[in-house]
Design a protein around this motif. Structure first.
Motif, PDB file in Angstrom:
ATOM      1  N   GLY A 192     -67.157  30.715 -24.893  1.00 54.20           N
ATOM      2  CA  GLY A 192     -66.559  31.962 -25.358  1.00 54.20           C
ATOM      3  C   GLY A 192     -67.402  33.168 -24.995  1.00 54.20           C
ATOM      4  N   LEU A 193     -68.720  33.038 -25.161  1.00 60.69           N
ATOM      5  CA  LEU A 193     -69.622  34.145 -24.813  1.00 60.69           C
ATOM      6  C   LEU A 193     -69.599  34.415 -23.306  1.00 60.69           C
ATOM      7  CD1 LEU A 193     -72.680  33.303 -27.097  1.00 60.69           C
ATOM      8  CD2 LEU A 193     -71.193  35.302 -27.288  1.00 60.69           C
ATOM      9  N   ALA A 194     -69.596  33.329 -22.516  1.00 57.99           N
ATOM     10  CA  ALA A 194     -69.558  33.501 -21.063  1.00 57.99           C
ATOM     11  C   ALA A 194     -68.260  34.170 -20.624  1.00 57.99           C
ATOM     12  CB  ALA A 194     -69.721  32.152 -20.363  1.00 57.99           C
ATOM     13  N   LEU A 195     -67.137  33.767 -21.241  1.00 61.00           N
ATOM     14  CA  LEU A 195     -65.855  34.386 -20.916  1.00 61.00           C
ATOM     15  C   LEU A 195     -65.825  35.846 -21.335  1.00 61.00           C
ATOM     16  CD1 LEU A 195     -63.445  31.488 -21.920  1.00 61.00           C
ATOM     17  CD2 LEU A 195     -63.773  32.390 -19.619  1.00 61.00           C
ATOM     18  N   ALA A 240     -74.263  26.825 -16.294  1.00 63.57           N
ATOM     19  CA  ALA A 240     -73.158  26.628 -15.352  1.00 63.57           C
ATOM     20  C   ALA A 240     -72.064  27.673 -15.543  1.00 63.57           C
ATOM     21  CB  ALA A 240     -72.580  25.221 -15.500  1.00 63.57           C
ATOM     22  N   VAL A 241     -71.684  27.916 -16.813  1.00 61.55           N
ATOM     23  CA  VAL A 241     -70.585  28.854 -17.051  1.00 61.55           C
ATOM     24  C   VAL A 241     -71.022  30.307 -16.918  1.00 61.55           C
ATOM     25  CG1 VAL A 241     -69.344  27.232 -18.528  1.00 61.55           C
ATOM     26  CG2 VAL A 241     -70.960  28.843 -19.563  1.00 61.55           C
ATOM     27  N   SER A 242     -72.332  30.525 -16.890  1.00 60.91           N
ATOM     28  CA  SER A 242     -72.826  31.902 -16.780  1.00 60.91           C
ATOM     29  C   SER A 242     -73.133  32.289 -15.342  1.00 60.91           C
ATOM     30  CB  SER A 242     -74.085  32.077 -17.635  1.00 60.91           C
ATOM     31  OG  SER A 242     -73.817  31.842 -19.003  1.00 60.91           O
ATOM     32  N   GLU A 243     -72.975  31.349 -14.412  1.00 61.82           N
ATOM     33  CA  GLU A 243     -73.290  31.637 -13.022  1.00 61.82           C
ATOM     34  C   GLU A 243     -72.288  32.594 -12.384  1.00 61.82           C
ATOM     35  OE1 GLU A 243     -73.580  27.939 -11.034  1.00 61.82           O
ATOM     36  OE2 GLU A 243     -75.609  27.505 -11.753  1.00 61.82           O
ATOM     37  N   SER A 244     -71.076  32.640 -12.942  1.00 61.76           N
ATOM     38  CA  SER A 244     -70.042  33.502 -12.390  1.00 61.76           C
ATOM     39  C   SER A 244     -69.660  34.574 -13.407  1.00 61.76           C
ATOM     40  CB  SER A 244     -68.798  32.676 -12.023  1.00 61.76           C
ATOM     41  OG  SER A 244     -67.743  33.522 -11.607  1.00 61.76           O
ATOM     42  N   LEU A 245     -69.183  35.697 -12.905  1.00 63.86           N
ATOM     43  CA  LEU A 245     -68.680  36.768 -13.764  1.00 63.86           C
ATOM     44  C   LEU A 245     -67.182  36.961 -13.545  1.00 63.86           C
ATOM     45  CD1 LEU A 245     -71.598  39.343 -13.583  1.00 63.86           C
ATOM     46  CD2 LEU A 245     -70.864  38.024 -15.566  1.00 63.86           C
ATOM     47  N   ASP A 246     -66.558  35.925 -12.992  1.00 62.05           N
ATOM     48  CA  ASP A 246     -65.109  35.922 -12.837  1.00 62.05           C
ATOM     49  C   ASP A 246     -64.511  35.083 -13.963  1.00 62.05           C
ATOM     50  OD1 ASP A 246     -62.597  34.304 -11.682  1.00 62.05           O
ATOM     51  OD2 ASP A 246     -62.692  36.269 -10.707  1.00 62.05           O
ATOM     52  N   VAL A 247     -63.594  35.669 -14.733  1.00 67.01           N
ATOM     53  CA  VAL A 247     -63.059  34.993 -15.925  1.00 67.01           C
ATOM     54  C   VAL A 247     -62.454  33.645 -15.576  1.00 67.01           C
ATOM     55  CG1 VAL A 247     -61.311  35.112 -17.736  1.00 67.01           C
ATOM     56  CG2 VAL A 247     -62.671  37.133 -17.195  1.00 67.01           C
ATOM     57  N   VAL A 248     -61.652  33.594 -14.536  1.00 66.24           N
ATOM     58  CA  VAL A 248     -60.979  32.341 -14.176  1.00 66.24           C
ATOM     59  C   VAL A 248     -61.992  31.293 -13.733  1.00 66.24           C
ATOM     60  CG1 VAL A 248     -59.344  31.273 -12.585  1.00 66.24           C
ATOM     61  CG2 VAL A 248     -58.822  33.496 -13.594  1.00 66.24           C
ATOM     62  N   LYS A 249     -62.974  31.701 -12.935  1.00 62.05           N
ATOM     63  CA  LYS A 249     -63.989  30.744 -12.490  1.00 62.05           C
ATOM     64  C   LYS A 249     -64.797  30.208 -13.659  1.00 62.05           C
ATOM     65  CE  LYS A 249     -64.661  32.479  -7.773  1.00 62.05           C
ATOM     66  NZ  LYS A 249     -65.628  33.091  -6.829  1.00 62.05           N
ATOM     67  N   LEU A 270     -64.191  24.235 -18.420  1.00 65.63           N
ATOM     68  CA  LEU A 270     -63.227  23.176 -18.736  1.00 65.63           C
ATOM     69  C   LEU A 270     -63.555  21.903 -17.995  1.00 65.63           C
ATOM     70  CD1 LEU A 270     -60.621  22.190 -20.060  1.00 65.63           C
ATOM     71  CD2 LEU A 270     -59.346  23.222 -18.173  1.00 65.63           C
ATOM     72  N   GLN A 271     -63.879  22.003 -16.720  1.00 67.44           N
ATOM     73  CA  GLN A 271     -64.200  20.814 -15.934  1.00 67.44           C
ATOM     74  C   GLN A 271     -65.423  20.101 -16.481  1.00 67.44           C
ATOM     75  OE1 GLN A 271     -62.038  19.845 -13.452  1.00 67.44           O
ATOM     76  NE2 GLN A 271     -63.172  17.933 -13.610  1.00 67.44           N
ATOM     77  N   SER A 272     -66.419  20.861 -16.901  1.00 68.95           N
ATOM     78  CA  SER A 272     -67.637  20.259 -17.455  1.00 68.95           C
ATOM     79  C   SER A 272     -67.333  19.501 -18.744  1.00 68.95           C
ATOM     80  CB  SER A 272     -68.686  21.347 -17.725  1.00 68.95           C
ATOM     81  OG  SER A 272     -69.106  21.957 -16.529  1.00 68.95           O
ATOM     82  N   VAL A 273     -66.508  20.097 -19.604  1.00 64.81           N
ATOM     83  CA  VAL A 273     -66.174  19.449 -20.875  1.00 64.81           C
ATOM     84  C   VAL A 273     -65.327  18.202 -20.638  1.00 64.81           C
ATOM     85  CG1 VAL A 273     -64.960  19.732 -23.066  1.00 64.81           C
ATOM     86  CG2 VAL A 273     -66.373  21.587 -22.189  1.00 64.81           C
ATOM     87  N   LEU A 274     -64.402  18.259 -19.697  1.00 65.03           N
ATOM     88  CA  LEU A 274     -63.579  17.084 -19.391  1.00 65.03           C
ATOM     89  C   LEU A 274     -64.446  15.932 -18.887  1.00 65.03           C
ATOM     90  CD1 LEU A 274     -60.472  18.701 -17.628  1.00 65.03           C
ATOM     91  CD2 LEU A 274     -60.601  17.780 -19.942  1.00 65.03           C
ATOM     92  N   GLU A 275     -65.405  16.233 -18.024  1.00 65.80           N
ATOM     93  CA  GLU A 275     -66.298  15.194 -17.505  1.00 65.80           C
ATOM     94  C   GLU A 275     -67.161  14.627 -18.628  1.00 65.80           C
ATOM     95  OE1 GLU A 275     -68.483  17.062 -14.417  1.00 65.80           O
ATOM     96  OE2 GLU A 275     -66.784  17.175 -13.024  1.00 65.80           O
ATOM     97  N   LEU A 276     -67.592  15.476 -19.541  1.00 62.76           N
ATOM     98  CA  LEU A 276     -68.454  15.028 -20.632  1.00 62.76           C
ATOM     99  C   LEU A 276     -67.711  14.130 -21.609  1.00 62.76           C
ATOM    100  CD1 LEU A 276     -71.262  15.330 -22.045  1.00 62.76           C
ATOM    101  CD2 LEU A 276     -70.274  17.245 -23.300  1.00 62.76           C
ATOM    102  N   THR A 277     -66.467  14.459 -21.914  1.00 62.32           N
ATOM    103  CA  THR A 277     -65.720  13.742 -22.950  1.00 62.32           C
ATOM    104  C   THR A 277     -64.861  12.614 -22.408  1.00 62.32           C
ATOM    105  OG1 THR A 277     -63.880  15.314 -22.807  1.00 62.32           O
ATOM    106  CG2 THR A 277     -65.644  15.810 -24.381  1.00 62.32           C
ATOM    107  N   GLY A 278     -64.563  12.628 -21.109  1.00 63.40           N
ATOM    108  CA  GLY A 278     -63.666  11.625 -20.562  1.00 63.40           C
ATOM    109  C   GLY A 278     -62.198  11.962 -20.770  1.00 63.40           C
ATOM    110  N   ALA A 279     -61.890  13.160 -21.271  1.00 57.62           N
ATOM    111  CA  ALA A 279     -60.498  13.574 -21.439  1.00 57.62           C
ATOM    112  C   ALA A 279     -59.898  13.879 -20.070  1.00 57.62           C
ATOM    113  CB  ALA A 279     -60.414  14.798 -22.351  1.00 57.62           C
TER     114      ALA A 279
END
Length: 572
Positions: free
Chosen positions: A324-327, A193-202, A208-217
């Motif tokens: 981090g690697l994707a960013l 998912a994070v490697s699909e884009s080469l835009d830093v912000v995207k 971040l959205q994936s981690v929030l959904e996974l953890t419930g934060a």
């Protein structure tokens, strides 16, 4: 430590272990086996009670005492961490044995429904008084109770406990393996998912959205650190904040700690302007690239202010490494793309520098195209893409011979063919830089006519990419409102009339309508960007006394009329 206890207990029930033990032990030894939670609640129910116990259980008061007695046995064994022999109010005994998995008591197995001595007269009399059951029935049932020695019961229950622990360990191993498989699958999907884009912000937002959904934060942020990336200060690449005024970006000291220690850091977060007592637990995790901390992932705001367990932190750290690697990949790509784009801009500037009349043309076309895209209702990303396409639309002219590019007279057939090849050449130059297909196709087709007959492909109507149709209008408008050696510039009003006249033939009517709705102040501001400005009607000082080539067609299909005429006719 066992995490998914509910899943473990469900699996334990499904094994049929109790049924197996009861069938063997009841048939051979007359022993009842039951499982309980460490807090005494029944995990399974006894199904092969002896007649004495079955008779008592039919009485509500006696049943309540029996259940309470088993629960007390289970709790005592769980607390002691060893076998406990417990005698109930009816004189029956239970040997309670704790079942431990990964250093934790997860259940208690109880074996009983026997007695260490036959129920005495005193016990029978008390049971008659408490239950109201006939004394003869109680005596008859009591006579059928199996009598065991404590040693025998302990030995049998030790074997039962050993077997149960083996099964429990296997279930635990299965559960841990399943969790690892799920984590690997999650990590793989996350990395994709994070490697699909080469835009830093995207990349940062998606991660971040994936981690929030996974953890419930509810809150979180991705911060890029300055030293590792050559930035002047830490930059927030993405942030999600809830409405409770808890800021998602951590304080500077937390950022410094994570960067220095290269490990996670817990901290308490207070809401801005809120009381000190209103705090929540938060965690900051490093984003690692080749042993360096290049950024930080912050999470907070879980339900009921729940914290993060150690194994969860370990898994999130792995996800942080992937993010981090994707960013880093996106950042490096962005740097390379910017470098490439700077070279492309330099080429475009070099082309325009050859001819004073086209200086600033690409920038004006890019800005007008972006404004038109905005009026059309396109999104921010699409607006930036059409801007980029406008900036680069004439890039292919770098491959056109200067004698052709700057020829003051009419082009012959071979020269015209060479000039018309610049859109395709520009697209080919852009392809290695991995520009989006939309940008490349806009450069390739920005000389297509809406009614057909344009070049390079002769596309018609909606076959022409939208970005190309937008640039076509912006390009023509700029060509009309800026002077050439062989003709004077049109006024803005005259150019607008020409766009209306050729809408539906040379230009997309919808694009023309949107272009004409760009605010006047914005049009004037863009029109003041460099180049040879519009001159009011009158003699153009760049006209000479020589011949003006009647019917000459420039790169936008604009025709110069006979000498002295002010009108520019579009080839619609």
């Amino acid at each position: 430590m066992l995490k998914d206890k509910s899943g473990f207990y469900e699996e334990l029930r499904k094994t049929g272990l109790q049924e197996l033990l009861e069938e063997i032990l009841s048939r051979a030894l007359g022993l009842t086996v039951v499982f309980a939670y460490p807090d005494g609640r029944p995990l399974t129910e006894p199904s092969n009670q002896c007649p004495f116990y079955a008779m008592l259980e039919a009485n509500p008061q006696a049943l309540a005492r029996c259940v309470a007695s088993r629960a007390a046995s289970a709790v005592a064994a769980a607390v002691a961490g060893e076998q406990v022999l417990h005698t109930c109010h009816a004189g029956l005994v239970y040997q309670a044995v704790p079942i431990r998995v990964s250093g934790e008591t997860v259940a208690v197995v109880l074996g009983g429904n026997v007695a260490v001595r036959p129920p005495g007269q005193e016990t029978v009399t008390r049971l008659v008084r408490e239950t109201g059951i006939d004394a003869e029935r109680i005596l008859e049932a009591a006579a059928m109770v199996k009598v065991w020695t404590e040693e025998r019961l302990q030995a049998v229950m030790a074997a039962v406990a050993k077997l149960t622990e083996m099964v429990a360990e296997l279930l635990y191993a299965k559960q841990e393996l399943g969790k690892k498989v799920d984590q690997f699958a999650t990590l793989f999907e996350f990395s994709q998912a994070v490697s699909e884009s080469l835009d830093v912000v995207k990349v940062a937002r998606r991660g971040l959205q994936s981690v929030l959904e996974l953890t419930g934060a509810s809150n979180g942020s991705v911060v890029m650190l300055p030293q590792a990336l050559g930035l002047s200060a830490a930059e927030v690449a993405a942030a999600v904040e809830s409405r409770d005024e808890f800021p998602a970006v951590p304080p500077g000291e937390v950022i410094a700690t994570v960067e220095r220690e290269a490990g996670g850091a817990y901290f308490d977060r207070s809401s801005e302007g809120g009381p000190p007592a209103k705090r929540r637990r938060a965690v900051a995790l490093p984003l690692m690239v080749r042993g360096r901390v290049t950024g930080m992932l912050t999470l907070e705001g879980r339900c009921a202010d729940a914290g993060f367990a150690e194994d969860e932190i370990a898994f999130l750290t792995e996800m942080g490494t992937s993010l981090g690697l994707a960013l880093e990949n996106a950042r490096q790509y962005s740097s390379l793309r910017e470098y490439y784009l700077s070279v492309v801009r330099a080429l475009a500037s070099a082309i325009e520098a050859k001819d004073v009349y086209t200086r600033g043309h690409s920038l004006r076309v890019a800005r007008w195209a972006r404004a038109c895209a905005r009026v059309l209702g396109l999104g921010a990303d699409e607006q930036e893409e059409v801007y980029l396409a406008g900036l680069l639309h004439d890039l292919g002219k770098v491959g056109i011979r200067e004698s052709v590019l700057l020829k003051p007279g009419c082009l012959d057939e071979q020269e015209r063919k060479e000039m018309q090849g610049h859109p395709v050449l520009g697209a080919r130059i852009l392809e290695p830089a991995k520009f989006s297909d939309a940008v490349i196709e806009a450069v390739r087709h920005h000389h297509e006519d809406y009614c057909g007959g344009g070049y390079p492909a002769g596309l018609v109507g909606e076959e022409i990419p939208l970005f190309a149709r937008i640039i076509r209008v912006a390009d023509a408008y700029d060509a009309m409102t800026w002077g050439r050696p062989y003709r004077e510039a049109l006024s803005a009003d005259a150019a607008r009339q020409e766009l209306r006249r050729c809408a539906g033939r040379q230009f997309d009517p919808r694009v023309v309508e949107a272009f004409l709705r760009i605010p006047a102040e914005e049009m004037e501001d863009i029109g003041a960007t460099g180049g040879y400005p519009y001159r009011p009607p009158g003699r153009n000082p760049f006209f000479t006394d020589g011949t003006i080539w009647s019917g000459e067609i420039d790169d936008n299909g604009l025709r110069a009329g006979a000498r002295g005429l002010q009108v520019v006719e579009l080839s619609c």
